[in-house]
Design a protein around this motif. Structure first.
Motif, mmCIF file in Angstrom:
data_model
loop_
_atom_site.group_PDB
_atom_site.id
_atom_site.type_symbol
_atom_site.label_atom_id
_atom_site.label_comp_id
_atom_site.label_asym_id
_atom_site.label_seq_id
_atom_site.Cartn_x
_atom_site.Cartn_y
_atom_site.Cartn_z
ATOM 1 N N CYS A 8 6.036 3.284 -9.274
ATOM 2 C CA CYS A 8 5.781 1.879 -9.590
ATOM 3 C C CYS A 8 4.270 1.642 -9.507
ATOM 4 O O CYS A 8 3.641 1.967 -8.504
ATOM 5 C CB CYS A 8 6.506 0.972 -8.596
ATOM 6 N N PHE A 10 2.799 -1.372 -9.932
ATOM 7 C CA PHE A 10 2.513 -2.809 -9.830
ATOM 8 C C PHE A 10 1.499 -3.089 -8.723
ATOM 9 O O PHE A 10 0.674 -3.971 -8.820
ATOM 10 C CB PHE A 10 3.811 -3.572 -9.558
ATOM 11 N N CYS A 11 1.585 -2.342 -7.617
ATOM 12 C CA CYS A 11 0.556 -2.494 -6.584
ATOM 13 C C CYS A 11 0.159 -1.101 -6.104
ATOM 14 O O CYS A 11 0.731 -0.102 -6.520
ATOM 15 C CB CYS A 11 1.034 -3.376 -5.425
ATOM 16 N N THR A 13 0.708 0.532 -3.515
ATOM 17 C CA THR A 13 1.608 1.282 -2.641
ATOM 18 C C THR A 13 2.159 2.512 -3.353
ATOM 19 O O THR A 13 2.215 3.599 -2.787
ATOM 20 C CB THR A 13 2.771 0.379 -2.180
ATOM 21 N N GLY A 14 2.564 2.327 -4.610
ATOM 22 C CA GLY A 14 3.055 3.466 -5.386
ATOM 23 C C GLY A 14 4.439 3.935 -4.975
ATOM 24 O O GLY A 14 4.670 5.126 -4.720
ATOM 25 N N CYS A 15 5.397 3.021 -4.917
ATOM 26 C CA CYS A 15 6.770 3.399 -4.536
ATOM 27 C C CYS A 15 7.408 4.260 -5.631
ATOM 28 O O CYS A 15 7.112 4.104 -6.814
ATOM 29 C CB CYS A 15 7.616 2.141 -4.341
ATOM 30 N N LEU A 42 12.502 -0.712 -3.042
ATOM 31 C CA LEU A 42 11.523 -1.321 -3.951
ATOM 32 C C LEU A 42 11.423 -2.783 -3.537
ATOM 33 O O LEU A 42 12.390 -3.352 -3.032
ATOM 34 C CB LEU A 42 11.994 -1.259 -5.405
ATOM 35 N N CYS A 43 10.274 -3.397 -3.755
ATOM 36 C CA CYS A 43 10.201 -4.841 -3.519
ATOM 37 C C CYS A 43 10.682 -5.544 -4.785
ATOM 38 O O CYS A 43 10.976 -4.906 -5.800
ATOM 39 C CB CYS A 43 8.782 -5.260 -3.138
ATOM 40 N N ARG A 45 9.210 -7.161 -7.024
ATOM 41 C CA ARG A 45 8.404 -6.896 -8.230
ATOM 42 C C ARG A 45 8.793 -5.553 -8.824
ATOM 43 O O ARG A 45 8.905 -5.391 -10.039
ATOM 44 C CB ARG A 45 6.911 -6.904 -7.879
ATOM 45 N N GLY A 46 8.996 -4.567 -7.919
ATOM 46 C CA GLY A 46 9.355 -3.226 -8.375
ATOM 47 C C GLY A 46 10.706 -3.195 -9.075
ATOM 48 O O GLY A 46 10.877 -2.495 -10.076
ATOM 49 N N PRO A 172 4.565 -5.348 0.128
ATOM 50 C CA PRO A 172 5.742 -5.551 0.991
ATOM 51 C C PRO A 172 6.320 -4.274 1.587
ATOM 52 O O PRO A 172 6.809 -4.292 2.721
ATOM 53 C CB PRO A 172 6.764 -6.201 0.053
ATOM 54 N N ILE A 173 6.262 -3.171 0.862
ATOM 55 C CA ILE A 173 6.869 -1.945 1.400
ATOM 56 C C ILE A 173 6.008 -1.391 2.541
ATOM 57 O O ILE A 173 6.533 -0.896 3.547
ATOM 58 C CB ILE A 173 7.074 -0.899 0.278
HETATM 59 S S1 SF4 Z 1 7.895 -1.643 -5.540
HETATM 60 FE FE1 SF4 Z 1 6.645 -3.342 -4.808
HETATM 61 S S2 SF4 Z 1 5.521 -2.507 -3.042
HETATM 62 FE FE2 SF4 Z 1 6.306 -0.774 -4.223
HETATM 63 S S3 SF4 Z 1 4.614 -0.224 -5.616
HETATM 64 FE FE3 SF4 Z 1 5.988 -1.611 -6.722
HETATM 65 S S4 SF4 Z 1 5.097 -3.638 -6.382
HETATM 66 FE FE4 SF4 Z 1 4.204 -2.285 -4.841
#
Ligand code: SF4
Length: 314
Positions: A8, A10-11, A13-15, A42-43, A45-46, A172-173
């Motif tokens: 991911c 989006f931020c 963190t890279g989940c 995942l948060c 957003r993920g 968040p993660i």
């Molecule tokens: S799932 Fe959420 S915390 Fe994880 S990388 Fe995506 S946006 Fe960031």
């Protein structure tokens, strides 16, 4: 229908996630259980990141501006157009902007193209000044322009300091991992004028007056020096010019720090003591619009160096 592993973006963190693909469309996103940090989470957003691919605003075909209006063109036409334009421009006249949302491979290729083909260093991969400042402070401090700790080991930390920002909303993660570490016994402290969710969870929440976090961090460093809690062995092995930095701390007057920040001496001493006594310590600070200024980031980095925490396991 097929499933593909991915990260991911989006931020920061890279989940880890799995993309469910039907035909040429991504129809769903699922958490990847084996990922070392996100561990099957995942948060929000993920979970919805694939929806961005379907939005009508998304540009999915090259556009060329012609007489004030955009017209769609093929990829070959767009490449040909840019190549012709770029041929007549020197490296000094052009700049390349990458994206933290792009993959490592894409940004690597962009960097190669800019530096090797166009011969320019006018290249930025940051989406905002905060990230660039943070990378610069870390590069100057330890030669590595990225985080120095391992998120996968965060649950083993015994001291975590969150400075500014709102980690629960931004990452968040990672915030969830801090919850786990806290439950396992980590001492959690927050320095922020705001009462964030992370601050509510913390054993210590210092609320300096807005714009004074730098002075508080300097005060913490001064207390480490006064209480002989600086890790001199670590400094002599891994740093240069540390003595002149320690000498400079004599200019930091604790009474003045108390006056500027509004934080009591005892609170400063308690936090400095907890940091010094920990084996594995983490600091988190935000980038982006809530970013700290570069001298505050540098003060935080130097504080952790004085306590001998950077480069250790965790
Ligand atoms: S799932 Fe959420 S915390 Fe994880 S990388 Fe995506 S946006 Fe960031």
């Amino acid at each position: 229908m097929a499933y593909y592993r991915g990260i991911c973006n989006f931020c920061g963190t890279g989940c880890g996630h799995l993309l469910r693909v039907e035909g040429n469309r991504v129809r769903g996103v699922y958490p990847l259980s084996g990922h070392p940090l996100s561990r099957g989470r995942l948060c929000v957003r993920g979970w919805h990141i694939h929806e961005l691919l379907q939005t009508e605003d998304r540009i999915n075909q090259p556009l060329i501006k012609d007489q004030g209006c955009f017209r769609q063109v093929s990829l070959e036409t767009a490449i040909d157009f840019v190549a012709r334009k770029i041929k007549n421009i020197s490296g000094r006249e052009v700049a390349f902007l990458g994206s933290p949302r792009a993959s490592n491979e894409e940004n690597y290729l962009l960097g190669k193209f800019a530096r090797s083909v166009i011969k320019t260093n006018n290249l930025s991969l940051s989406s905002d000044a905060g990230q660039e400042e943070s990378a610069r402070v870390l590069l100057e401090g330890c030669g590595w322009p990225a985080m120095t700790g391992s998120l996968a080991e965060l649950r083993q930390a015994d001291f975590i300091l969150v400075v500014g920002g709102d980690l629960t909303k931004q990452n968040p993660i990672i915030a969830s991992e801090i919850h786990y570490a806290h439950r396992a016994g980590a001492f959690l402290a927050t320095i922020s004028p705001r009462k964030t969710q992370m601050a509510r969870l913390s054993q210590v929440h210092l609320r300096p007056r807005p714009g004074t976090i730098f002075y508080l961090l300097q005060g913490l460093a001064r207390v480490l020096a006064d209480d002989r809690k600086i890790d001199l062995d670590y400094l002599s092995r891994f740093t240069v010019n540390s003595q002149s930095f320690i000498d400079g701390l004599k200019l930091v007057e604790i009474d003045k720090v108390v006056e500027i920040t509004g934080i009591e001496k005892e609170q400063i001493a308690r936090l400095a003591g907890q940091l010094a006594e920990s084996d594995s310590a983490y600091a988190f600070y935000p980038t982006g619009v809530q970013s700290l200024d570069s001298r505050t980031m540098a003060a935080l980095f130097n504080l952790f160096l004085l306590a001998g925490k950077i480069g250790r396991r965790g």
